[in-house]
Structure formats: structure tokens, C-alpha cells
Design a protein around this motif. Structure first.
Motif, mmCIF file in Angstrom:
data_model
loop_
_atom_site.group_PDB
_atom_site.id
_atom_site.type_symbol
_atom_site.label_atom_id
_atom_site.label_comp_id
_atom_site.label_asym_id
_atom_site.label_seq_id
_atom_site.Cartn_x
_atom_site.Cartn_y
_atom_site.Cartn_z
ATOM 1 N N ALA A 176 0.836 -1.206 0.000
ATOM 2 C CA ALA A 176 0.000 0.000 0.000
ATOM 3 C C ALA A 176 0.870 1.255 0.000
ATOM 4 O O ALA A 176 0.543 2.242 -0.646
ATOM 5 C CB ALA A 176 -0.937 -0.009 1.208
ATOM 6 N N ARG A 177 1.997 1.196 0.719
ATOM 7 C CA ARG A 177 2.860 2.380 0.752
ATOM 8 C C ARG A 177 3.394 2.694 -0.642
ATOM 9 O O ARG A 177 3.446 3.842 -1.053
ATOM 10 C CB ARG A 177 4.028 2.165 1.706
ATOM 11 N N LEU A 178 3.790 1.652 -1.378
ATOM 12 C CA LEU A 178 4.399 1.852 -2.691
ATOM 13 C C LEU A 178 3.377 1.718 -3.820
ATOM 14 O O LEU A 178 3.730 1.775 -4.992
ATOM 15 C CB LEU A 178 5.550 0.859 -2.883
ATOM 16 N N ARG A 179 2.118 1.529 -3.438
ATOM 17 C CA ARG A 179 1.029 1.362 -4.408
ATOM 18 C C ARG A 179 1.332 0.230 -5.384
ATOM 19 O O ARG A 179 1.236 0.376 -6.608
ATOM 20 C CB ARG A 179 0.740 2.654 -5.162
ATOM 21 N N LEU A 180 1.671 -0.919 -4.838
ATOM 22 C CA LEU A 180 2.031 -2.066 -5.652
ATOM 23 C C LEU A 180 0.947 -3.134 -5.577
ATOM 24 O O LEU A 180 0.223 -3.217 -4.591
ATOM 25 C CB LEU A 180 3.338 -2.686 -5.132
ATOM 26 N N GLY A 181 0.897 -3.945 -6.610
ATOM 27 C CA GLY A 181 0.039 -5.119 -6.565
ATOM 28 C C GLY A 181 0.652 -6.135 -5.625
ATOM 29 O O GLY A 181 1.873 -6.208 -5.493
ATOM 30 N N LEU A 182 -0.183 -6.880 -4.929
ATOM 31 C CA LEU A 182 0.309 -7.915 -4.018
ATOM 32 C C LEU A 182 -0.663 -9.078 -4.079
ATOM 33 O O LEU A 182 -1.864 -8.890 -3.961
ATOM 34 C CB LEU A 182 0.389 -7.359 -2.591
ATOM 35 N N THR A 183 -0.126 -10.269 -4.276
ATOM 36 C CA THR A 183 -0.965 -11.463 -4.302
ATOM 37 C C THR A 183 -0.696 -12.260 -3.038
ATOM 38 O O THR A 183 0.451 -12.563 -2.730
ATOM 39 C CB THR A 183 -0.666 -12.295 -5.561
ATOM 40 N N ALA A 184 -1.765 -12.594 -2.323
ATOM 41 C CA ALA A 184 -1.621 -13.234 -1.018
ATOM 42 C C ALA A 184 -1.558 -14.742 -1.137
ATOM 43 O O ALA A 184 -2.238 -15.331 -1.968
ATOM 44 C CB ALA A 184 -2.809 -12.864 -0.138
ATOM 45 N N ASP A 185 -0.699 -15.343 -0.291
ATOM 46 C CA ASP A 185 -0.818 -16.770 -0.032
ATOM 47 C C ASP A 185 -0.685 -17.642 -1.281
ATOM 48 O O ASP A 185 -1.443 -18.575 -1.480
ATOM 49 C CB ASP A 185 -2.217 -17.006 0.580
ATOM 50 N N CYS A 186 0.309 -17.321 -2.106
ATOM 51 C CA CYS A 186 0.479 -18.059 -3.360
ATOM 52 C C CYS A 186 0.929 -19.490 -3.105
ATOM 53 O O CYS A 186 1.669 -19.766 -2.164
ATOM 54 C CB CYS A 186 1.507 -17.367 -4.244
ATOM 55 N N ASN A 207 -11.663 -24.043 -3.524
ATOM 56 C CA ASN A 207 -12.549 -24.544 -4.562
ATOM 57 C C ASN A 207 -12.102 -24.124 -5.955
ATOM 58 O O ASN A 207 -12.336 -24.814 -6.933
ATOM 59 C CB ASN A 207 -13.982 -24.044 -4.338
ATOM 60 N N ILE A 208 -11.500 -22.940 -6.048
ATOM 61 C CA ILE A 208 -10.968 -22.507 -7.334
ATOM 62 C C ILE A 208 -9.550 -21.984 -7.147
ATOM 63 O O ILE A 208 -9.138 -21.611 -6.047
ATOM 64 C CB ILE A 208 -11.836 -21.414 -8.015
ATOM 65 N N MET A 209 -8.800 -21.977 -8.238
ATOM 66 C CA MET A 209 -7.461 -21.422 -8.241
ATOM 67 C C MET A 209 -7.476 -20.217 -9.175
ATOM 68 O O MET A 209 -8.150 -20.239 -10.206
ATOM 69 C CB MET A 209 -6.451 -22.440 -8.784
ATOM 70 N N ALA A 210 -6.732 -19.185 -8.817
ATOM 71 C CA ALA A 210 -6.657 -18.005 -9.673
ATOM 72 C C ALA A 210 -5.202 -17.726 -10.004
ATOM 73 O O ALA A 210 -4.332 -17.830 -9.144
ATOM 74 C CB ALA A 210 -7.280 -16.805 -8.967
ATOM 75 N N SER A 211 -4.934 -17.425 -11.268
ATOM 76 C CA SER A 211 -3.604 -16.982 -11.672
ATOM 77 C C SER A 211 -3.650 -15.481 -11.847
ATOM 78 O O SER A 211 -4.537 -14.952 -12.520
ATOM 79 C CB SER A 211 -3.172 -17.647 -12.973
ATOM 80 N N ILE A 212 -2.685 -14.808 -11.215
ATOM 81 C CA ILE A 212 -2.744 -13.356 -11.105
ATOM 82 C C ILE A 212 -1.427 -12.742 -11.568
ATOM 83 O O ILE A 212 -0.348 -13.264 -11.278
ATOM 84 C CB ILE A 212 -3.053 -12.979 -9.633
ATOM 85 N N LEU A 213 -1.541 -11.630 -12.299
ATOM 86 C CA LEU A 213 -0.358 -10.878 -12.721
ATOM 87 C C LEU A 213 -0.407 -9.499 -12.086
ATOM 88 O O LEU A 213 -1.465 -9.006 -11.712
ATOM 89 C CB LEU A 213 -0.359 -10.683 -14.245
ATOM 90 N N SER A 214 0.760 -8.871 -11.974
ATOM 91 C CA SER A 214 0.811 -7.447 -11.629
ATOM 92 C C SER A 214 1.406 -6.725 -12.834
ATOM 93 O O SER A 214 2.587 -6.435 -12.856
ATOM 94 C CB SER A 214 1.679 -7.217 -10.388
ATOM 95 N N PRO A 215 0.583 -6.481 -13.861
ATOM 96 C CA PRO A 215 1.132 -5.990 -15.124
ATOM 97 C C PRO A 215 1.566 -4.531 -15.089
ATOM 98 O O PRO A 215 2.289 -4.095 -15.977
ATOM 99 C CB PRO A 215 -0.024 -6.149 -16.111
ATOM 100 N N PRO B 223 -3.907 -2.834 -9.216
ATOM 101 C CA PRO B 223 -2.615 -3.208 -9.802
ATOM 102 C C PRO B 223 -2.479 -4.691 -10.126
ATOM 103 O O PRO B 223 -1.612 -5.059 -10.894
ATOM 104 C CB PRO B 223 -1.597 -2.783 -8.742
ATOM 105 N N THR B 224 -3.329 -5.531 -9.552
ATOM 106 C CA THR B 224 -3.247 -6.946 -9.923
ATOM 107 C C THR B 224 -4.376 -7.280 -10.886
ATOM 108 O O THR B 224 -5.408 -6.616 -10.905
ATOM 109 C CB THR B 224 -3.374 -7.886 -8.709
#
Lengths: 398, 264
Positions: A176-186, A207-215, B223-224
Motif C-alpha cells: 500500500a505504501r508503494l502502491r504495488l500489486g500484491l498477491t496473497a498466499d500463493c 474450490n478454485i485457483m486463480a492466476s494473477i499478474l501485476s502488469p 494493480p493486480t
């Protein structure tokens, strides 16, 4: 926003079938998205008419070239590295090699320089060390300040943090400080053909899996579940470039004060969320004084001892031992459920996270058998002691 | 004290099933509930209010039906609510959600305490709470299992669960804490309380009314990006043997099986 080109849409209904959220409906023979739409994009890919698109913000990726290196934030407590830090080094090594970039470790603490040899032997090319008294114990403010400042100056490409209690406290604060994407618990990480970090994680209780990018942002940040990756074999001849970080913690900026630290569990007690094997008991145990029967099995296997929700609610076990949806997130290779019939909350908490599930239950119809790889129908008070005996016998043979 | 509780309406995960043919989530008929961790947060906020006075304000971002979740919290004893409800908010990831909620919380200044649930049971990220705290620039204490407010209402002392046990952590207010199971036992609202909740104020806020940097809202502000959703192979029951007559034999079979699998 999800956009549907009504001229192209033929009302073929394929999108209504592929939508994981049931958000696509056909109104007047044309597709429409309801409020349930999460913009996951499943329909965009499958629409044969290319009638569906999602408006996303665009960014100039050329500036991403300045960001290099795969970082692992090491977590240590009292000079002891957590397992997950080493696990991240093996995955980090793989990602760094694929990208052709260095693998770096960020080590914060007090009197922790002795850990640099271990980190180097486990694959670190560069180790940034910030060793100061004010970092002796984890605090959100001090750790966020130092790591955020380091990210801003050193510009890494990827930052990986163990999804421990403190890792999940720290990660979002930095993001949040750097305004970045963050994916939890990969539970999965890889590099795609555009050199982006593909972060895969379970959702909806596995139940589902998600693939996430920080483009759009760099570094790409993820917290990673413990026990998913294997720690690398140490190579004592591998050396790292150890760099001292010159960022001082400002005492006034640390707003929380730790008054007391209380360790629970016996010294060396394995934790369900970290253990490679978990032995767990449910209502079938009947009374708290029977727990040692199952504890004995856990001890023999060197497994952590857990319990289902009713056992914890009854006060027979501690909160931190609870396994299942409202308890701790586990990821063992082997899970043994003794006398757990398998409430749905228990099943969803375990099914997606344990590699092999064993169930011992007297009721042949118990739902736990629908997810177990090996089930024994029988009285746990008779089966479990036999298991203990058998393990002892096998051990003696070895 | 003014206490703010951000909540989320979530599907009852335990009732979500997978369509065996299409491998997608069947959401039809799945009830929506207040995220269970948020109920601990609401309960704690009400208890603090009952002790020190003040008000509890619930805030949520979500579609119109999220009003049901708000009403539940009002019935428990929250005083009023903000409902951020508008299409531009849709598709938000944790950062965009936290940023948007923080903009709304700023309109409620001065507040003393924000209590969030540890995580939502659908996404399980545990990120929105800390991200709100960072946007607002206030300290955070996560995984609270016991909360004490000082008599002068200026400080908070929290028993926080860690990987190794507990920490007692103290800080000045305002602060944000996240609630875990064990913090309290959420009350069941009485019929009278449910009736009264219908009279309580729920303010609906659109993106335009909220102001702030609207580029940070919803999908464009996230961002994600989710690029793929897939269903892991569903588990099916494997071997099942009867050990009622011969537990020793069954134990032997299991250990042999584990040895063959390379687990032991």
C-alpha cells in the motif's frame, strides 16, 4: 468494466457456461453481465465472436527494465530462520535463473549476521543486511520503513514474503505504501513468456485457483504459503555478496510497542501450519483425556497435532491447533484425520491444502471418506495404537 | 468513541459446490452472509461502545444486495452504515478496495478505532485491513484475540496471535486492528433488534459522491489482474478398508501403502 459488443454477440451462451461466478446471463438473446461479475476474464478468452472485452489501464512497460532481481524477505525469530524463508530461496533461485537476474535476500534483525552463511549456502547471490537493535523484534512500522526504502532505492523485479502471521502483516503495508500489486498466499509461481511473474493462489476455500499478474507495477509482490516448496540442498561453497543496509530506524516512527511475548506450546512443538505432517482429531476422541492416544501417533510420525473445530470450541485444544476453514491454514504432505467425520468447513479447509489425506473413522458413511486417499473404517482407539506399533516396527527395521 | 468496522458480504463457502461438468462454481442458491471474521469485529466494536459510549459505524463496498449484510450488523448493534455501491467500484483488487474504503473512512474523521476481520473467507487475502491502515497513515495490530482500551480512551492494548504464541502490543489511538476467532462470541440479534435495525441510517455513496482519486477505484485502479481461474482437480475418495475386525491388519496395510508412496 466488462464490455459486450451486442452486434457481435450471437447469444451462443458459451460465456454463461464458462463463467465461474454464474454472472453471465442471456437477455433478449444477447449476453449480459450481472452484479456477480468479478471481471476475471474467463468469458473474454472463450467468446468465439470476440464480443467481450475488459477495459484495463495501460502502462508503458519499457520503464520496467530498471527493475532487476528476485528478492526474498527472510524471516527470523531470535536468530532462527523460519523454514519458509529457505523454501522461498529454492523457488526464488528458479525464477531468478529464468529471468537471468540475481537472487537477493533481505535480512532484518539484531545480531543476525551469522545467518548470512546459511542464506548463501541456500542460494542467495546478494544479501542485504540491516542489523540494528530496533529490528530485534518484528514491528510493522520499522520493518515496513526499512524494506520500503530499500525497494525504492534498489528497484527489485520480484519480492517474495513468507505468508506467516508477520509476513501477512508486513506485505500489504509495503504494497500500500508503494502502491504495488500484491498477491496473497500463493501456492504457485512461474515466469510467463512476457517475463511476468504468474502468481497462482487458491480462493473460495480452495474450490478454485486463480492466476494473477501485476502488469502495471514493479516490483511484483507475493506472499507465499509455507510448505509448498522444498528448501534447496545447501551448498557451503556458494558465496554471497553481503551488503550492509544503511537505513536507520527512526524510533519515533515505530508506533506500536511490544510489551510481552508469550510462547505457547512446549519447546519444539510443531505447528500445524508449518508441519510436513499433521495428525488431527475430532469428536471421535470422546474426551480430552483421550487426546494422548492421537498425540502418540503424531509424536511417532514427528507430525504436528491439530484438532477440528468442535474440539477447539470445547476447549480441549488451543485455538492455534484448529485445522479447517476458521482455523489455521495448513499445507502438509500428509494429513491424518482421526475421528473427524468431516463437516464441510473442515473438508474445504483440508481438501485443497493437504497432499495426501488419511481418514480413520468408525462411521463408513462419514463425509471425510469422500476426500481421503486412504480410509480405515474402524474404532480409532483400536486402530491408532496399532498404527503407532507398526510405525515403531518399521523404524526399528530401518 | 467512534469505531469504524469495514465488513464484506461473502458467499457461504461451505455451500459453494462445483459443477462436475463445467468445473465452475455453482453460486445459485448459495446464501450470502456477513464474513465470519467481520462478525467478531462488529461484536468487539459494540462491546467497546457499550463500555465507553460513542458510536459504531459499519462500512462496506459491494452490490445492492450487500445491504442485507449491513442490516445484520445494524441488528447486532451498530449505529449506522455507509454503503459504497456503484459500478465503477466493481472489479477492485485489495489495493483498490482498501483505497476506496479509506476515502470513505476519511469522511468520518475524527475516529478512534477501526476494527476489521482478519480476512474474508472468499478471498482469504488478509490484505485489505493493513492496506487501509497504510492509506490512512495509522498504526495496525493484526490478529487480535483480546482488546483493552485504556481508561482515558487514548491507547489500545492488544493480545495478538503470532506463529509462535502471542504478543501483547500497545499503541496510541487512532489505530486499526484485525479480529480473529476467539476474540469474542458474536451475539445473535433479537427479533426486536432486527426490526429496529430497519430504521437505522444507511447512506449509499456513489463514486462521484466519494470524490478522491477515482482512477484508483475498481478494476482500472487495481494493480493486480486475474488472468485465469481454474478448478483444481476435485478429490474423490480413494482406498477404503474395513478395520473393525482386524485393526492391526488395517494399520499394516496403511503403513505399507505410505511406504510405497514414499511418505514414510
Amino acid at each position: 468494466m466488462l464490455k459486450i459488443d451486442k452486434d457481435r454477440c450471437t447469444g451462443c451462451k458459451i460465456c454463461t457456461k464458462v463463467c465461474p461466478f454464474g454472472a453471465m446471463v442471456i437477455v433478449d438473446e444477447k449476453a449480459e453481465a450481472t452484479e456477480a461479475c468479478t471481471l476475471c476474464g474467463a468469458c473474454v478468452k472463450t467468446c468465439p465472436e470476440n464480443a467481450i472485452s475488459i477495459e484495463r489501464r495501460r502502462v508503458d512497460p519499457s520503464k520496467f527494465k530498471e527493475y532487476k532481481g528476485v528478492w526474498v524477505i527472510a524471516e527470523q525469530i531470535g536468530g532462527q530462520l523460519r523454514n519458509v524463508s529457505l523454501e522461498l530461496l529454492s523457488k526464488g533461485r528458479e525464477l531468478a535463473d529464468q529471468l537471468g537476474e540475481p537472487l537477493c535476500v533481505i535480512l532484518l534483525g539484531h545480531e543476525v549476521t551469522g545467518l548470512t552463511d546459511t542464506l548463501a549456502a541456500h542460494g542467495a547471490d546478494v544479501i542485504y543486511v540491516s542489523d540494528q537493535k530496533r529490528l530485534a523484534q518484528y514491528t510493522t512500522d520499522a520493518y515496513t520503513d526499512v524494506i520500503s526504502a530499500l525497494i525504492l532505492t534498489e528497484k527489485p523485479n520480484v519480492v517474495l514474503i513468507g505468508a506467516t502471521a508477520n509476513g501477512r502483516d508486513l506485505g500489504p503495508r509495503i504494497a500500500a505504501r508503494l502502491r504495488l500489486g500484491l498477491t496473497a498466499d500463493c501456492t504457485g509461481l512461474s515466469i510467463d513468456d512476457k517475463r511476468q511473474l504468474v502468481q497462482t493462489r487458491p480462493a473460495f476455500g480452495g474450490n478454485i485457483m486463480a492466476s494473477i499478474l501485476s502488469p502495471y507495477t514493479r516490483p511484483q509482490m507475493a506472499t507465499v504459503r509455507p510448505n509448498v516448496f522444498k528448501p534447496p540442498e545447501p551448498n557451503p561453497s556458494h558465496k554471497a555478496d553481503v551488503r550492509t543496509v544503511d537505513i536507520k530506524v527512526n524510533p519515533a516512527a515505530v508506533r506500536t510497542k511490544i510489551l510481552e511475548t508469550i510462547k505457547t506450546g512446549a519447546e519444539g512443538e510443531l505447528k500445524v501450519e508449518e508441519a510436513e505432517m499433521v495428525v488431527s482429531c475430532g469428536r471421535g476422541i470422546k474426551a480430552p483425556e483421550n487426546i494422548p492416544t492421537v498425540a502418540e501417533l503424531a509424536k511417532e510420525l514427528n507430525a504436528a497435532l491439530g484438532g477440528s473445530r468442535p474440539i477447539v470450541d470445547a476447549g480441549w485444544m488451543e485455538h492455534h491447533q484448529q485445522v479447517g476453514q476458521s482455523g489455521r491454514t495448513i499445507s502438509p504432505r500428509l494429513y491424518i484425520a482421526c475421528g473427524i467425520s468431516g463437516a464441510i468447513q473442515h473438508l474445504v479447509g483440508v481438501a485443497g491444502s493437504a497432499e495426501i489425506i488419511i481418514a480413520i473413522n468408525s462411521d463408513p458413511e462419514a463425509p471425510i471418506f469422500t476426500i481421503s486417499d486412504f480410509g480405515i473404517v474402524g474404532d480409532l482407539f483400536r486402530v491408532v495404537p496399532e498404527l503407532v506399533k507398526e510405525i515403531k516396527r518399521v523404524k526399528a527395521q530401518k | 468513541m467512534r469505531i469504524i468496522v469495514p465488513i464484506k458480504q461473502v458467499p457461504e463457502i461451505a455451500e459453494v459446490k462445483i459443477d462436475p461438468e463445467t468445473k465452475t462454481l455453482i453460486r445459485a442458491g448459495v446464501p450470502s452472509i456477513v464474513n465470519p471474521f467481520d462478525e467478531f469485529a462488529v461484536e468487539e466494536a459494540i462491546r467497546i461502545k457499550e463500555k465507553f459510549g460513542g458510536e459504531v459505524i459499519v462500512i462496506t463496498m459491494g452490490p445492492p444486495q450487500a445491504l442485507d449484510a449491513i442490516r445484520k450488523c445494524l441488528a447486532m448493534g451498530a449505529d449506522r452504515a455507509l454503503h459504497l455501491c456503484d459500478r465503477p467500484f466493481a472489479g477492485a483488487d485489495t489495493w483498490a478496495t482498501a483505497y476506496t474504503l479509506a476515502q470513505a473512512i476519511k469522511t468520518l474523521e475524527p475516529y478512534d478505532l477501526i476494527i476489521a476481520g482478519k480476512q474474508a473467507i472468499d478471498g482469504d487475502t488478509a490484505q485489505v485491513g493493513p492496506e487501509i491502515a497504510e492509506v490512512l497513515g495509522i498504526p495496525q495490530i493484526t490478529y487480535a484475540i483480546k482488546v483493552d482500551i485504556s481508561e482515558d480512551q487514548k491507547r489500545i492494548k492488544v493480545r495478538r496471535e503470532t506463529d509462535d504464541g502471542f504478543e501483547i502490543v500497545e499503541c496510541k489511538l487512532p489505530a486499526l486492528i484485525t479480529a480473529i476467532k476467539g476474540l469474542n462470541e458474536p451475539r445473535l440479534p433479537s427479533l426486536m433488534a432486527i426490526m429496529k435495525a430497519r430504521q437505522k441510517e444507511v447512506k449509499t455513496i456513489t463514486a462521484e459522491e466519494l470524490g478522491g482519486d477515482s482512477k484508483q477505484y475498481g478494476l482500472p485502479g487495481s494493480p493486480t489482474q486475474v488472468v485465469e481461474i481454474f478448478t483444481p482437480e476435485a478429490r474423490t475418495g480413494g482406498i477404503k478398508i474395513d478395520g473393525t475386525e482386524d485393526p492391526a491388519g488395517a494399520a499394516k496395510q496403511l503403513i505399507e501403502w505410505l511406504l510405497k508412496k514414499g511418505i514414510l
